[in-house]
Design an enzyme around this catalytic site. Structure first.
Site, PDB file in Angstrom:
ATOM      1  CD  GLU A   1      18.087 -20.409  16.772  1.00  0.00           C
ATOM      2  OE1 GLU A   1      18.490 -19.450  16.094  1.00  0.00           O
ATOM      3  OE2 GLU A   1      18.786 -21.408  17.007  1.00  0.00           O
TER       4      GLU A   1
ATOM      5  CG  HIS B   1      24.010 -23.534  25.862  1.00  0.00           C
ATOM      6  ND1 HIS B   1      24.801 -22.461  25.565  1.00  0.00           N
ATOM      7  CD2 HIS B   1      23.775 -24.153  24.668  1.00  0.00           C
ATOM      8  CE1 HIS B   1      25.058 -22.451  24.259  1.00  0.00           C
ATOM      9  NE2 HIS B   1      24.447 -23.451  23.701  1.00  0.00           N
TER      10      HIS B   1
END
Ligand SMILES: Cc1ncc(C[n+]2csc(CCOP(=O)(O)OP(=O)(O)O)c2C)c(N)n1
Ligand SMILES: Cc1ncc(C[n+]2csc(CCOP(=O)(O)OP(=O)(O)O)c2C)c(N)n1
Ligand SMILES: [Mg+2]
Ligand SMILES: [Mg+2]
Lengths: 327, 326, 326, 327
Positions: free
Chosen positions: C61, C130
């Site tokens: 990322e 999440h």
């Protein structure tokens, strides 16, 4: 890559220019004319000049907090550089960036970075962009031995390797990251051995020998331009000054500093050129004079340039900001 | 015993000496700590006194943060030095997805006694990447506590509380305040988290502040006194837990409030506090809660521009006049 | 031509097809995009139609974000897929210290046309790591723009504006809304950033919302209508730039406001908006601005607890009643 | 490390337990009893069981989103595990964590992690803590081939190496990271070669052979306990099911899946034990039955356990929160 007399003298001239620029910057920092803090690259000129001598104007470069040399070697205007260090309106960044955040997009210099390893993901993106745009540019990142321990370096090398991006990773191993010796923060001798873990070539170079650097860089650049992917170069060198100007430097011994002084890359190259009868005392003096007069000009330009107006702070944030308030 | 005059650096070092003496599970970890006893001299004497308990790391903020967390999970009490608060950006996953959540996700199985120590703030001509005040990110992250002392005595008392706390604490100190001196009690004391201090009493307006904002308010209050306005200065000291009671008492007296901080205004802690005040104390307010903070720009390098972006005493005065005018 | 009924996924895909057709510098980069055309099917047809312009990455990322930035700096127009918004924590340095600041630090030398696309939000029993809504971090970061559409038609119009914009744009879409359908105009249109939409008119209270909060407000407004309360629903759509004019007009009419979002309440965008409203529209307000958001906890896994932490329609109703009671 | 009959049968029993647990979890997920999403480790039992067989109860382990096997192998209570997956009050985390965020500190299981590579910095900290506390524990991290591309892995390995921490890095190379084949995201054949870049040993192991795994892990654990520092083990294996339950799996061919099916580590170990005359059909059946009855119990426990009350969401955030409000 021709290494004719003219080229060699140009390399030397650039090294002198970097050295003198840094010396000048150190003096004017001490005199209080340069705000903030600056990190000088004295001792590392063979790396900046050797590497950049292999690049075209439209190739991309990112660097670190210690990037004056790289920027000069890439062809930056000393006047606008100096003015930026001084925080003046005519600086490259209109005084918004300073030494640690200076850039010149007109020569592909995508910027210094105040975050260690901050440039690595960016240069990978530039490499991807080259690949997508199908040009034959290359993208090159300078970074330090200390930076090697940050995660983004790992991610960037891996990504460049799997996509065979035209990226060259140049670690300037100057033995220290701030107060931390390279041997402390890394359990292996050579940083370039990490290249194998990504499937790219890695090479350690005598980073105080401008011709050795130039040779290794040329090979890497050629590889990259040919679409064969990235290379990791480790230029072994030494920073002859403190981490930043004013660094108490309790972490290293005078003897060590002095012993590296003997390997001074500028003097060393001068000796090589003298031996080759390319450089004479007279020529060296005239180059130095020429450089000094350029620097005097740059200095005068910087000193004469006004400070930005306070309200100038409100420019340059967004390209477009319509239809709403951002504050 | 009269208080000594100490800098914030010295106050911090003193507290750490005392705490590390007391509890051998405490250790300090971060970049470039040992050679110069921290870049602000904040760990003076510790490398000599506690060798092996102040540990230099490679430049690896992500792992440094996680490393503190792993140590906290397994019986140690780390203080993680983040070098510059701007680099929390390199450890946000470890701080916000891990440290803040682990106790909760695991149903309370574990305590996480960890202090994340971050020098923050601007004014040193260090430009955009070395000058930020990012505390409000962490206020928005359940599971973290946020402490920001202003005066040296607060530094000492609050770092002790932070170290003894069993939860992860973000501890911010302004870079320009390390050398600033003030009286610090000699004797052992701890300032509990969640207790604001009314540092100057006044009846006309409440100046709610922390960190460097505190000094702006003190100076503004002096000036206002000259104009016949009595400002009450409330040093919040910890943003989470927040001492809303002290804030409420002050506003019930003054009916006017200005929040002052150095972080940029939009989305700063002033927004949260103003939103809460107008919600919980709506009928007490005779004027809107004003927020003073940096203008919404990165911190520019050049002095005139940096000074322009940062909040100053006259911004506080202007805000006070706006709320006391009514 | 009557509008088609499309899901948000389909609306996004359609917009991307049109834009990528129009401008060949646009490309998409992120994890696991090609095989399944995005984890929400949001890139349907793109791998086939634009091979080489939707690029799978390793799990990196940090570098993905920086890679988008480097490409944007050198002539491309990337859309960076962040997989789950929770993982912005792994790219905060690239987003906030680099992308947000580079144009400014470099004195405006460069444009940074980059969209950072993040599926966010809770409700899928995906637990704490999440499920977050982290937009307020970016609202607090000068140099970024923040866009959060709710309905499919907004998705299409706003992603086009975001892609065409020359600044870095954080674009959040709620995971639970991808499948939600709505009318989407067939013809070419762009919704400029910084324009809120009054999606339901009302005179009694302003419901200020975005993303999933919009749907809570629509449902609440229906219910309130039954009670004789006419709620105006203002879908902000972009948080930065913020359309404060539309907000002001609405409040000048209703004199009461509730901000609704899914992000946790403390330090959420509701704080910023409430703080601004009470500041700029103090005399217009007949009641405090109320904020509805998630309770200040990580999102727990188990359904009853997750539902409890998340804001719901009855929270909106309660807030409305609190402000309309006066 | 004795590999007597009892030990071998215990290894087998554990592998069967993991396999059956995962199978059960898959079924109850499909039936809608398990909220959210789950990632099964079917096909990777030799790695979880082989590695954990070398650990003591007080050693630390962190794992990933695919951690059921590791947790069982480390000695977790199946009842509380199952209840956690079901989101029930008697689960390990009282329903707050679920499959991806489950832990048991009483057995040194410091947790699964929903963030890829999220456990690596944590385990390094656990290793540092061991060193500072001067115990002879070890700290071990499981992670995937995909995780190897994240920066924290790099930082953690380097840090563990320079400090010679008692950390073992176990990458389970199951050939895919979600939809992405390992060969796409990595330009080298073996991830273990990266170990050289940190100055630690790296070894590739047949990750479907529990005894090979156990042997390599034993060496690494011994090294760590002896204060000789970290090791990187690469267990080459395959996930026989989708990335998550419900994965359409468009990214791999049926033949590939089938060919790995033939290398099923549980069956393979059964064949080995049968050949050695340690396992008989009858014994295998009784082990399976035993495991099933344990699982039935676990399942009943989970099903009988109540859901948490909604307000339970307000517990367990802070250890102490006095003198102020946090909301
Ligand atoms: C992410 C990050 N961490 C820490 C720092 C503080 N810092 C600035 S330069 C430096 C040392 C860098 O060492 P190296 O990469 O070897 O480069 P050198 O200074 O030797 O050129 C450090 C720790 C920073 N700027 N960014
Ligand atoms: C930082 C981060 N990025 C992306 C994801 C989404 N994600 C979850 S698992 C996974 C694949 C992981 O692959 P690998 O590490 O090989 O482990 P495996 O699933 O094969 O066990 C991805 C991309 C995540 N959870 N965290
Ligand atoms: Mg260095
Ligand atoms: Mg994998």
């Amino acid at each position: 890559m021709p290494d004719d007399k003219k080229t060699l003298l140009e390399l030397y001239r650039k090294m002198v220019a970097v050295r003198q620029f840094e010396t000048m910057a150190g003096e004017h920092f001490a005199a209080g004319e340069i705000p903030g803090f600056i990190h000088l690259s004295i001792g590392q000129e063979a790396s900046s000049v050797g590497v950049c001598s292999c690049l075209r104007k439209d190739d991309y470069v990112v660097t670190t907090h210690r990037g004056h040399g790289h920027m000069i070697a890439k062809g930056a205007d000393l006047k606008r550089m100096t003015a930026e260090l001084f925080g003046k309106r005519d600086g490259y960044c209109k005084g918004k960036g300073g030494s640690m955040h200076i850039a010149d997009f007109s020569i592909g210099f995508l910027g210094a970075n105040g975050v260690v390893a901050g440039g690595l993901p960016i240069i990978t993106g530039a490499g991807l962009s080259i690949k997508l745009r199908k040009t034959d540019q290359v993208a090159l990142a300078f970074f330090g031995d200390g930076a090697c321990n940050r995660g983004p370096v790992h991610e960037a090398m891996n990504m460049a390797a799997i996509w065979k991006l035209p990226v060259i990773f140049v670690v300037e191993n100057n033995q220290y990251a701030s107060t931390t010796p390279m041997e402390y923060s890394c359990a292996i001798g050579d940083l370039c051995t990490r290249a194998a873990g990504y499937g790219m070539p890695g090479e350690k170079v005598d980073g105080n020998d401008v011709l050795a650097v130039r040779k290794a860089a040329a090979t890497a650049v050629e590889r990259a331009r040919a679409g064969e992917g990235p290379t990791l170069l480790e230029n072994a060198t030494y920073r002859m000054k403190g981490h930043f100007e004013g660094d108490p430097q309790k972490y290293r011994k005078t003897e060590e500093v002095e012993s590296w002084g003997e390997k001074d890359p500028v003097e060393r190259f001068a000796r090589v050129l003298t031996k080759k009868k390319i450089l004479t005392k007279k020529l060296a003096a005239s180059i130095l004079k020429e450089v000094h007069s350029e620097l005097d000009e740059a200095l005068a330009f910087a000193q004469d340039s006004p400070f930005p107006a306070p309200e100038d702070a409100m420019n340059d944030l967004y390209s477009t900001m319509e239809g709403g308030s951002h504050a | 015993m009269p208080d000594r005059i100490l800098s914030s650096s010295a106050a911090l070092a003193e507290a750490l000496h005392e705490e590390m003496e007391r509890d051998e599970t405490i250790f300090i970890v971060g970049e470039d700590l040992v050679a110069h006893a921290g870049i602000f001299g904040q760990f003076k004497g510790i490398p000599e006194k506690f060798p092996g308990r102040i540990i230099d790391t490679p430049i690896s903020e992500t792992c440094i943060a996680g490393c503190g967390l792993g140590a906290a999970m397994t019986g140690m009490r780390p203080l993680v030095d983040f070098h510059f608060s701007d680099f929390v950006t390199c450890g946000m996953d470890e701080l916000c997805n891990q440290a803040a959540k682990i106790r909760y996700m695991f149903g309370g199985q574990v305590k996480l006694p960890m202090v994340v120590w971050c020098p923050d703030g601007a004014g040193l001509r260090a430009a955009a990447q070395h000058s930020q005040s990012l505390e409000s990110w962490f206020v928005h992250m359940p599971g973290l506590k946020v402490v920001i002392p202003s005066e040296p005595a607060d530094v000492k008392g609050l770092i002790k509380a932070a170290i003894r706390d069993d939860d992860p604490v973000m501890f911010f100190q302004h870079k320009k305040l390390f050398a600033k001196e003030g009286p610090v009690p000699e004797e052992e004391y701890v300032i509990p988290l969640g207790q604001a201090a009314v540092k100057r009493e006044g009846k006309d307006v409440s100046l709610l502040c922390y960190g460097s904002g505190y000094y702006l308010c003190v100076e503004a209050a002096e000036k206002l006194a000259g104009d016949g306005i009595e400002a009450e200065v409330v040093d919040l000291r910890t943003l989470k837990p927040l001492d809303m009671d002290t804030v409420a008492v002050s506003i019930q007296k003054t009916h006017r409030a200005v929040v002052v901080h150095e972080a940029c205004r939009t989305g700063g802690f002033g927004s949260e506090l103003a939103a809460r005040i107008q919600d919980e104390l709506f009928d007490e307010l005779d004027a809107p809660v004003k927020r003073v903070g940096a203008k919404d720009f990165p911190i520019p390098f050049s002095p005139p521009m940096e000074d322009f972006v940062l909040p100053n005493v006259s911004d506080v005065l202007k805000a006070v006049h706006a709320v006391t005018y009514r």
